[in-house]
Enzyme design. Sequence first.
Site, PDB file in Angstrom:
ATOM      1  N   ARG A  47      15.629   2.329 -10.238  1.00 27.83           N
ATOM      2  CA  ARG A  47      15.201   2.951 -11.372  1.00 27.83           C
ATOM      3  C   ARG A  47      15.011   4.777 -11.267  1.00 27.83           C
ATOM      4  O   ARG A  47      15.181   5.016 -12.475  1.00 27.83           O
ATOM      5  CB  ARG A  47      13.596   2.777 -10.784  1.00 27.83           C
ATOM      6  CG  ARG A  47      13.338   1.350 -11.176  1.00 27.83           C
ATOM      7  CD  ARG A  47      11.608   1.560 -10.815  1.00 27.83           C
ATOM      8  NE  ARG A  47      10.855   2.429 -11.038  1.00 27.83           N
ATOM      9  CZ  ARG A  47       9.674   2.650 -10.127  1.00 27.83           C
ATOM     10  NH1 ARG A  47       9.541   2.370  -8.696  1.00 27.83           N
ATOM     11  NH2 ARG A  47       8.575   3.315 -11.092  1.00 27.83           N
TER      12      ARG A  47
ATOM     13  N   ASP B 254      -5.435   3.893   4.738  1.00 30.30           N
ATOM     14  CA  ASP B 254      -4.809   4.644   4.493  1.00 30.30           C
ATOM     15  C   ASP B 254      -4.973   4.998   3.234  1.00 30.30           C
ATOM     16  O   ASP B 254      -5.626   4.651   2.107  1.00 30.30           O
ATOM     17  CB  ASP B 254      -2.955   3.444   3.858  1.00 30.30           C
ATOM     18  CG  ASP B 254      -2.209   4.175   4.412  1.00 30.30           C
ATOM     19  OD1 ASP B 254      -1.931   6.288   4.345  1.00 30.30           O
ATOM     20  OD2 ASP B 254      -0.878   4.141   4.302  1.00 30.30           O
ATOM     21  N   LYS B 255      -4.277   5.989   2.599  1.00 32.21           N
ATOM     22  CA  LYS B 255      -4.471   6.850   1.331  1.00 32.21           C
ATOM     23  C   LYS B 255      -2.388   6.759   0.994  1.00 32.21           C
ATOM     24  O   LYS B 255      -2.087   7.535   1.402  1.00 32.21           O
ATOM     25  CB  LYS B 255      -4.658   8.377   1.565  1.00 32.21           C
ATOM     26  CG  LYS B 255      -5.220  10.116   0.391  1.00 32.21           C
ATOM     27  CD  LYS B 255      -3.555   9.985   0.465  1.00 32.21           C
ATOM     28  CE  LYS B 255      -2.868  10.700   1.131  1.00 32.21           C
ATOM     29  NZ  LYS B 255      -2.077  12.046   0.411  1.00 32.21           N
ATOM     30  N   HIS B 256      -2.537   7.201  -0.657  1.00 34.97           N
ATOM     31  CA  HIS B 256      -1.735   6.932  -1.077  1.00 34.97           C
ATOM     32  C   HIS B 256      -2.018   8.244  -2.237  1.00 34.97           C
ATOM     33  O   HIS B 256      -2.875   8.060  -2.966  1.00 34.97           O
ATOM     34  CB  HIS B 256      -0.918   5.937  -2.011  1.00 34.97           C
ATOM     35  CG  HIS B 256       0.469   6.543  -2.102  1.00 34.97           C
ATOM     36  ND1 HIS B 256       1.769   6.506  -1.542  1.00 34.97           N
ATOM     37  CD2 HIS B 256       0.664   6.631  -3.378  1.00 34.97           C
ATOM     38  CE1 HIS B 256       2.655   6.857  -2.326  1.00 34.97           C
ATOM     39  NE2 HIS B 256       2.370   6.730  -3.251  1.00 34.97           N
ATOM     40  N   SER B 257      -0.625   9.461  -2.298  1.00 38.10           N
ATOM     41  CA  SER B 257      -0.728  10.522  -3.265  1.00 38.10           C
ATOM     42  C   SER B 257       0.384  10.939  -4.387  1.00 38.10           C
ATOM     43  O   SER B 257       1.666   9.440  -3.561  1.00 38.10           O
ATOM     44  CB  SER B 257      -1.028  11.678  -2.793  1.00 38.10           C
ATOM     45  OG  SER B 257      -0.659  12.690  -3.965  1.00 38.10           O
TER      46      SER B 257
ATOM     47  N   THR C  36       6.066  13.795   2.951  1.00 37.53           N
ATOM     48  CA  THR C  36       5.553  14.042   4.050  1.00 37.53           C
ATOM     49  C   THR C  36       6.747  13.552   4.764  1.00 37.53           C
ATOM     50  O   THR C  36       6.165  15.004   6.306  1.00 37.53           O
ATOM     51  CB  THR C  36       4.003  12.941   4.774  1.00 37.53           C
ATOM     52  OG1 THR C  36       3.379  12.812   2.838  1.00 37.53           O
ATOM     53  CG2 THR C  36       3.562  13.056   5.626  1.00 37.53           C
TER      54      THR C  36
ATOM     55  N   SER D 143       5.238  -0.477  -7.043  1.00 41.71           N
ATOM     56  CA  SER D 143       6.404   0.092  -6.671  1.00 41.71           C
ATOM     57  C   SER D 143       5.152   0.432  -4.707  1.00 41.71           C
ATOM     58  O   SER D 143       6.078   0.243  -3.566  1.00 41.71           O
ATOM     59  CB  SER D 143       7.265   1.163  -6.528  1.00 41.71           C
ATOM     60  OG  SER D 143       7.856   1.779  -6.121  1.00 41.71           O
TER      61      SER D 143
ATOM     62  N   LYS E  25       4.366  -1.595  -0.864  1.00 41.49           N
ATOM     63  CA  LYS E  25       4.829  -0.911   0.125  1.00 41.49           C
ATOM     64  C   LYS E  25       2.918  -0.915   1.214  1.00 41.49           C
ATOM     65  O   LYS E  25       2.812  -1.386   2.086  1.00 41.49           O
ATOM     66  CB  LYS E  25       5.344   0.489   0.024  1.00 41.49           C
ATOM     67  CG  LYS E  25       6.610   0.669  -0.647  1.00 41.49           C
ATOM     68  CD  LYS E  25       7.627   1.716   0.148  1.00 41.49           C
ATOM     69  CE  LYS E  25       6.754   2.592  -1.543  1.00 41.49           C
ATOM     70  NZ  LYS E  25       7.582   2.848  -2.670  1.00 41.49           N
ATOM     71  N   LYS E  26       2.477  -0.787   0.590  1.00 41.92           N
ATOM     72  CA  LYS E  26       0.867  -0.374   1.083  1.00 41.92           C
ATOM     73  C   LYS E  26       0.449  -1.038   1.913  1.00 41.92           C
ATOM     74  O   LYS E  26      -0.332  -1.649   2.728  1.00 41.92           O
ATOM     75  CB  LYS E  26      -0.383   0.404  -0.257  1.00 41.92           C
ATOM     76  CG  LYS E  26       0.184   2.313   0.177  1.00 41.92           C
ATOM     77  CD  LYS E  26       0.017   3.377   1.345  1.00 41.92           C
ATOM     78  CE  LYS E  26       1.240   4.484   1.577  1.00 41.92           C
ATOM     79  NZ  LYS E  26       0.800   5.641   2.268  1.00 41.92           N
TER      80      LYS E  26
HETATM   81  N1  URA Z   1       6.378   6.240  -5.052  1.00 44.95           N
HETATM   82  C1  URA Z   1       6.882   5.321  -5.609  1.00 44.95           C
HETATM   83  O1  URA Z   1       6.636   4.937  -4.075  1.00 44.95           O
HETATM   84  N2  URA Z   1       7.421   4.510  -6.063  1.00 44.95           N
HETATM   85  C2  URA Z   1       7.269   4.999  -7.394  1.00 44.95           C
HETATM   86  O2  URA Z   1       7.476   4.227  -8.158  1.00 44.95           O
HETATM   87  C3  URA Z   1       6.658   6.144  -7.768  1.00 44.95           C
HETATM   88  C4  URA Z   1       6.532   6.701  -7.169  1.00 44.95           C
END
Ligand code: URA
Length: 434
Positions: free
Chosen positions: A168, A80-83, A120, A183, A187-188
């Site tokens: 937050r 996977d990719k996260h931006s 997205t 965070s 998830k990832k």
């Molecule tokens: N995206 C996230 O999922 N968590 C953060 O804290 C900042 C950006």
Amino acid sequence: MNIAEIIAWKRDGEELSAQQIAWVVDQFAHGKIADAQMSALAMAIFFQDMTIDETIQLTSSMLHSGKRLTWPDSDRPKLDKHSTGGIGDKISLPLAPVWAALGIDVPMISGRGLGPTGGTLDKLESIPGFQVNLSREAMVKVVRAVGCVIVSASDDFAPADKRLYALRDVTGTVASIPLITASILSKKLSEGLDALIMDIKWGSGAFMKQRAKALELANRIVAVARQLGTPTRAILTDMNQPIGRMIGNACEVHEALEILEGCGPADTRELTMVLATHGLLSVGLETQWASAWRQVEMVLDNGAAREKFSEMVRAQEGDLNQFNRSFQRYPIVAPVDGWIQRFDCEKFGYAIIEMGGGRKQASDQLDFRCGIELLVEVGNKIQRGQPLLYLLDHPQPSARVLEILQQAIFITEHPPVSSTGEAPWLLVEQNETT
Ligand code: URA
């Protein structure tokens, strides 16, 4: 243990033990720590930072607050990719099907718009019928059938993050490197990945304005993810110009489709290819940059990735035949002769919010069709009366929209000084912080 003591300990700059962090996350996930106390701890972490060990423990505890996907009878690599989010960032849309077309499974958990940067999931929901809220079982089924899926995080995945992120968001504690790291990774990593590619944005269109801060975040994420067993590469990308020409929801899907059809803006195609190539190398499907690059090029140009995207949309109940790819265009023209000196990129995002394409309140319904097509780049010479951008499907902009757009584009009498010569993207593979 006592939460008040733990807050005070962190407030005074002390290092929390693994046991303390695990206890806090567990108690918070079970509703046994008050929101006020958790917010105070987040603020203490915001000011005092965390060590790598603390960040690893926080991430791990948040990850284990929920379920984690496993893929026992699948031999396709999981990637996977996260931006971290930028203006015009639609790269997940072409990237997931590119990888799927090349034999990689992509169980992508994605997000909605955050501040001025689009999400997205919002973009995909501009396709009539598209479902982002899939159960864990349905998500797995789509991955097995198609090779890629893009969904929102169900309550199964890292529930502690969901609760903490909401706090937050309203307590000014988003921009903390350990909290962002935990965070994102909680998830990832719950996707059960073999590797992760991070695209860390910096500049006026990203929430990290300074490159040095983005580099710090990249190093922390790479170090923590590796310690937790997921090989991770991060690239840093400059968000002082939007990615591609389109900013919005439906119009960004249209531009992503152009990339999948072998055309579209050069920067968007290039970033898709850079990230896709890193992915092939990181899961070991290729060992050489040049041959990996050619594989990616092939599936973008021969329609294989485009077909995967269509399969994914169908599997998630979307109907691309009902998706209108033409937009009414309304020009906004240059008020003077001059040069495009720079953009304040996030202003484009705020203009989209003001037009109704992004949220001011979590409950806001979006106008998916409105958007911006940017016609100029930094360094362009322009003439008074020349269109700088088109508003898409938005015939009557308010005075506020026009004011924000005016603040987004800086026009000067002289050409801008040439760039700093920095690489447009920087790869972070080594842990430079330990
Ligand atoms: N995206 C996230 O999922 N968590 C953060 O804290 C900042 C950006």
